[in-house]
Design an enzyme around this catalytic site. Sequence first.
Site, PDB file in Angstrom:
ATOM      1  N   LEU A  37       0.970  -1.123  -0.030  1.00 20.04           N
ATOM      2  CA  LEU A  37       0.151  -0.053  -0.059  1.00 20.04           C
ATOM      3  C   LEU A  37       0.918   1.335  -0.137  1.00 20.04           C
ATOM      4  CD1 LEU A  37      -2.888  -0.737   2.472  1.00 20.04           C
ATOM      5  CD2 LEU A  37      -3.112  -0.430   0.170  1.00 20.04           C
ATOM      6  N   ASP A  38       0.657   2.242  -0.980  1.00 25.25           N
ATOM      7  CA  ASP A  38       1.358   3.595  -0.883  1.00 25.25           C
ATOM      8  C   ASP A  38       1.148   4.080   0.477  1.00 25.25           C
ATOM      9  OD1 ASP A  38       1.815   3.107  -3.449  1.00 25.25           O
ATOM     10  OD2 ASP A  38       0.642   4.552  -4.425  1.00 25.25           O
ATOM     11  N   PRO A  39       2.341   4.855   1.000  1.00 22.63           N
ATOM     12  CA  PRO A  39       2.463   5.696   2.084  1.00 22.63           C
ATOM     13  C   PRO A  39       1.123   6.414   2.291  1.00 22.63           C
ATOM     14  CG  PRO A  39       4.302   5.943   1.186  1.00 22.63           C
ATOM     15  CD  PRO A  39       3.505   5.261   0.193  1.00 22.63           C
ATOM     16  N   VAL A  41      -2.072   5.807   1.433  1.00 19.25           N
ATOM     17  CA  VAL A  41      -3.224   5.078   1.527  1.00 19.25           C
ATOM     18  C   VAL A  41      -3.388   4.340   2.901  1.00 19.25           C
ATOM     19  CG1 VAL A  41      -4.415   3.341   0.377  1.00 19.25           C
ATOM     20  CG2 VAL A  41      -3.093   4.538  -1.124  1.00 19.25           C
TER      21      VAL A  41
END
Length: 301
Positions: A37-39, A41
């Site tokens: 997961l992107d930071p 998100v």
Amino acid sequence: MDGIIPLYKERGMTSFDCVNRLRRILKTKKIGHSGTLDPSVDGVLPICIGKATKVVEYLMQSGKVYQGELLIGKATTTEDLDGEIIAAQPVTSKISPDVIRDQMATLTGAITQIPPMYSAVKVKGKRLYEYARAGESVDRPVRHVTIDKFELVSADYDQDKQEERVRFKVACSKGTYVRTLVVELAKRLGYPGTMSWLTRLKSGGFTLDQTLSLGDVQDAVTAGTITHYLYPLDYALRNYPAVELSADQWKAVQNGGWLKPAELSSSAAELVLKYDHQTKALYHFDDYHHAYQPTKMFSTN
């Protein structure tokens, strides 16, 4: 300690940050996550511990569900609000919800995507974001993904800012870049766009209401109750049919032996094999040899 923790990843942390924190909290190095997961998100991030790291790939195979927001009227380098604005166009009037739904429908089903430059995909040994930060361009691989549902939740037009915010819900296959999906939606509506926020609601069969925060995990470890919150590795294989082995069959499986369909009373393409009610292996049927052969061993004792 073996099992799966459905972790709630907070915004501002990388998936690797979460793994590192858990290694310290749980005092174990054998930990892996099922899908980055992107930071920016937040949401569901299943974490596999100990022997359960062997089922990471099976957790990742399950679909994912997200809810988020698309900001129409601005585009950024990263396709989310972490990047610099590279395009802007005023939205002079509210976009009809029916028009938005029609364009969402064109992005449903089997589609192709090109990963954004600010992503962790590797090309020629380097991650795309490394090329992007160096100002270099590189050919990116095309991805084939499936969008099962792409639904409009709400659309709010801001006359003063001349922009529109579209809240959406999307169910998709692994490998889907949701920010790329919604930026494409904005493009099809005739505007630049960027994803303004995103939450993963479901992953690996876990939903948001099943998750534990890092603080919850720390509290459970301190209280000595962490094992109560661990899901068995079987959870990742729950959609496969299972067969309980006899003692003789288990001896054969321990040595990677093949098994005939008649022995297992099954015609399934893949089977979970159990002995003494414990998951031991995943087998698949080989047409040429007309026998079940090992796909993956989870335990030999």
